[in-house]
Enzyme design. Structure first.
Site, PDB file in Angstrom:
ATOM      1  CG  ASP A 352      -1.801   1.210   1.282  1.00 33.49           C
ATOM      2  OD1 ASP A 352      -2.731   1.267   0.462  1.00 33.49           O
ATOM      3  OD2 ASP A 352      -1.559   2.105   2.112  1.00 33.49           O
ATOM      4  CD  GLU A 406      -2.644   2.159  -3.180  1.00 36.66           C
ATOM      5  OE1 GLU A 406      -3.795   2.609  -3.102  1.00 36.66           O
ATOM      6  OE2 GLU A 406      -1.755   2.434  -2.357  1.00 36.66           O
TER       7      GLU A 406
END
EC number: 2.4.1.18
Length: 696
Positions: A352, A406
């Site tokens: 992330d 991401e």
């Protein structure tokens, strides 16, 4: 095309391309540069990035390996020994350290005082009888002029008191530990078909759901629906449930909200038995600011794990940013990777906040319109080094692991192997795709949709990288945003979702929902992702319990009953997604790298493309159906294998799926052949080529 940003550059002369190619073919030039000649001016930056990672690896691992180096969890934290217990923590600014807990009435006692070792490491050894499974514990950390309670940074189980809401570590050593049943699973070898899920909100009741409930109820559903990979959110412990797991406090502790560590192990074990890989969202981009249950000012200083000053605080996330240039921090994070892969047998990670890590300005408000943005002074080399080492370590531990970035910036080389000069991710998230769908649905009427533009936006990616394509993820389902189905149908979802309630708005929404997901999945550049419940158009949004909604769970759950109710239209979307995913899986569609454009007709809004033996034909026209519509192809025979207009999926059964379709020449036998099809408005079909012309 190597980058969506390079259209003007691609119009320059071929001679320039060839001359650049000659300049970069030296043996020391990374393949990343050789495969993209427009990276040639940045060769030195890329080579220096590679050298920095190699130098750091040598500095950290010496004559051993990254695998050996990333073993902090085997030394730090609480461990059972042959004659008792040992607990070690790194706290270089501490002056005294005590273990406090339910076993000593939370009081500082001499026999529970740590001894200082070298390099800021503290150690305490206890007899077997002085600590037991289930005991609660914490640290009383002293530093100059102050002290505070701290949850150990390496704690592997942290619980919250249901009445006081106070967090404490808990001793978790139940006998011999979990006995794994499935030891043969090697990971998913084909393209990942990812089912993104959140344990706590995976059930229908208004509560926090558990690892056991997910294992019993969700794993069979995911398997039956054809997905081969489960991506679990919010696994590391986080103090605020509503953070969706992105404000991590205890990096080595699976969240106790959902159950025990062994119950998570059993979930993963049974997923492997079903042939499902399990990856987790890993948050190494930042950490929650909490000081008692988190790493904030852990030893009394801000700079132990994080940067000092403004660089150490994320301006948009109210969190602390790790210092990737500090060896002890890299040791902590790499050990965290190894811990989850080995102790829980996860099959990889979705990292992330990669953009935030890569750039000093976190990529906030930046358009990233050219290569200068990826190699200038804004890039954090410590972060690129960390990613290189992390991805190398992941492959050392599990050959068939999955590593996903991401990133919204599009940095070249992010999802290129380390040996080729990249940062080593297997995939990057195609974050522009859901943004594109939102923009299209919000800003353009149906008759303004341009099918060529849709195809370009779904297939435009770097040729040397694979992406995870998706129409929507959890991001689009959160309160404040809208899912695709809600944008298409809105309030009509409350009144007209019974099959005996005709509604043109709902008909439009269901038709486009199927088409959007089909075209996104079948043009995917390597992998495909769906968020839990979005496959059947889950109504409304996700809103975690919070003060603003009266701590309600009404929007923090998944209503599986409406997907299973044969009287509701949600079943049409659910059944279509199941058949679509099975089609992609059974025919290994995403292993075919080339998505070949066949034709577009802008006024008609008809698009066709090939992928291997399969022909995909979309009629996005909102009002016009077409009879005997000619698709220019080579000679062949085709069979309909998937059709959004099927009555099984809420369509009108206007396409005959039982007959074969033959191409016909426009003139003589050697002239252009056309496949003549009936294309109903707002429908799509997939046809398989089942016969080839005989070669004389």
């Amino acid at each position: 095309m190597n980058s969506p940003h390079l259209t003007p550059i691609l119009l320059t002369s071929l001679s320039l391309c060839l001359s650049l190619g000659k300049k970069i073919m030296g043996k020391n030039i990374p393949r990343l540069v050789q495969d993209d000649m427009w990276l040639q001016p940045y060769t030195d930056a890329i080579v220096n990035r590679i050298k920095a990672a190699r130098t750091k690896e040598k500095e950290l691992a010496g004559d051993t390996s990254l695998y050996d180096f990333a073993s902090g969890h085997l030394y730090f934290g609480l461990h059972k020994t042959t004659d008792g217990w040992a607990i070690r923590e790194w706290a270089p600014n501490a002056t005294y350290l005590f273990l406090i807990g339910s076993f000593n009435n939370w009081e500082e006692q001499k026999k529970y005082a740590f001894e200082p070792l070298q390099n800021g490491v503290w150690e305490l050894r206890l007899k077997d009888s002085e600590l037991r499974h289930g005991d609660l514990y914490a640290l009383s950390m002293h530093w100059a002029l102050d002290y505070g309670k701290r949850i150990p940074a390496w704690a592997n189980y942290v619980v919250q008191d249901p009445e006081t809401h106070v967090f404490n570590a808990q001793v978790w050593y139940p006998g011999n530990g979990y006995e794994w049943v499935n030891n043969e699973f090697k990971g998913v070898t084909g393209p990942p078909l990812i089912y993104e899920a959140h344990i706590g909100m995976s059930g229908e009741e208004g509560c926090v759901h558990t690892y056991n409930e997910f294992r019993e109820n969700m794993l069979p559903r995911i398997k039956a629906n054809g997905y081969n990979t489960v991506q679990l959110m919010a696994i590391p412990e986080h103090p605020y449930y509503g953070s969706f797991g992105y404000h991590v406090s205890s990096f080595f502790a699976p969240s106790s909200r959902f159950g025990t560590p062994d119950e998570l192990r059993q979930l993963i074990d049974e997923a492997h038995e079903m042939g499902l890989a399990v990856i987790m969202d890993i948050v190494h981009s930042h950490a929650v600011k909490n000081e008692i249950e988190g790493l904030g000012k852990y030893d009394g200083t801000r700079y132990q794990f994080f940067h000092e000053g403004g660089r150490g605080e994320h301006p948009a996330w109210d969190s602390y940013c790790f210092n990737y240039g500090k060896n002890e921090v890299v040791h902590f994070l790499l050990s965290n990777i190894k811990y989850w892969l080995e102790e829980f047998r996860f099959d990889g990670f979705r990292f992330d906040g990669v953009t935030s890590m890569l750039y000093f300005d976190h990529g906030l408000g930046k358009a990233f319109t050219g290569y200068d943005d990826y190699f200038g002074g804004n890039v954090d080399t410590d972060a690129t080094t960390y990613f290189t080492l992390a991805n190398k370590l992941i492959k050392q531990i599990k050959k068939n692991s999955i590593s996903i970035a991401e990133d919204m910036s599009g940095m070249p080389g992010l999802a290129v192997p380390v040996k080729h000069g990249g940062l080593g991710f297997d995939y990057r998230m195609a974050m522009g795709v859901p943004d594109y769908w939102i923009k299209l649905i919000k800003e353009k009427k149906d008759d303004e949709w341009e099918v060529g533009d849709i195809f370009y936006n779904l297939t435009s990616k770097r040729l040397d990288e694979k992406v995870v394509s998706y129409a929507e993820s959890h991001d689009q389902a959160l309160v404040g945003d809208k899912t695709i189905i809600f944008r298409l149908i809105d309030k009509e979802m409350y009144y007209s979702m019974r099959k005996d309630q005709p509604n043109l708005t709902v008909d439009r929404g269901i038709a486009l929902h199927k088409m959007i997901r089909l075209i996104t999945a079948t043009t995917a550049g390597g992998a495909y992702l769906n968020f839990m419940g979005n496959e059947f158009g889950h109504p409304e949004w996700i809103d975690f319990p919070r003060e603003g909604n009266g701590w309600s769970y009404s929007h923090c759950r998944r209503l599986w009953s409406i997907a299973d109710d044969p009287e509701l239209k949600y079943t049409w979307l659910y059944d279509f997604d199941k058949e679509m995913i099975h089609f992609i899986s059974e025919h290994k569609l995403l292993t075919i790298p080339s998505v070949d454009f066949v034709m577009e007709n802008k006024p008609d809004k008809v698009l066709a493309y090939h992928r291997g033996l399969f022909l995909f034909v979309f009629n996005f026209n909102p009002t016009h159906s077409f009879t005997d519509y000619g698709i220019p192809l080579g000679a062949g025979k085709y069979k309909v294998v998937l059709n959004t207009d099927s009555g099984r999926f809420g369509g009108q059964d206007r396409v005959d799926e039982d007959i074969p379709y033959y191409t016909l020449p426009s003139g003589g036998l050697t002239s252009q052949h056309y496949l003549k099809l009936y294309l109903p408005a707002r429908t799509a079909m997939v046809l398989k080529k089942i016969d080839f012309p005989k070669v004389k």
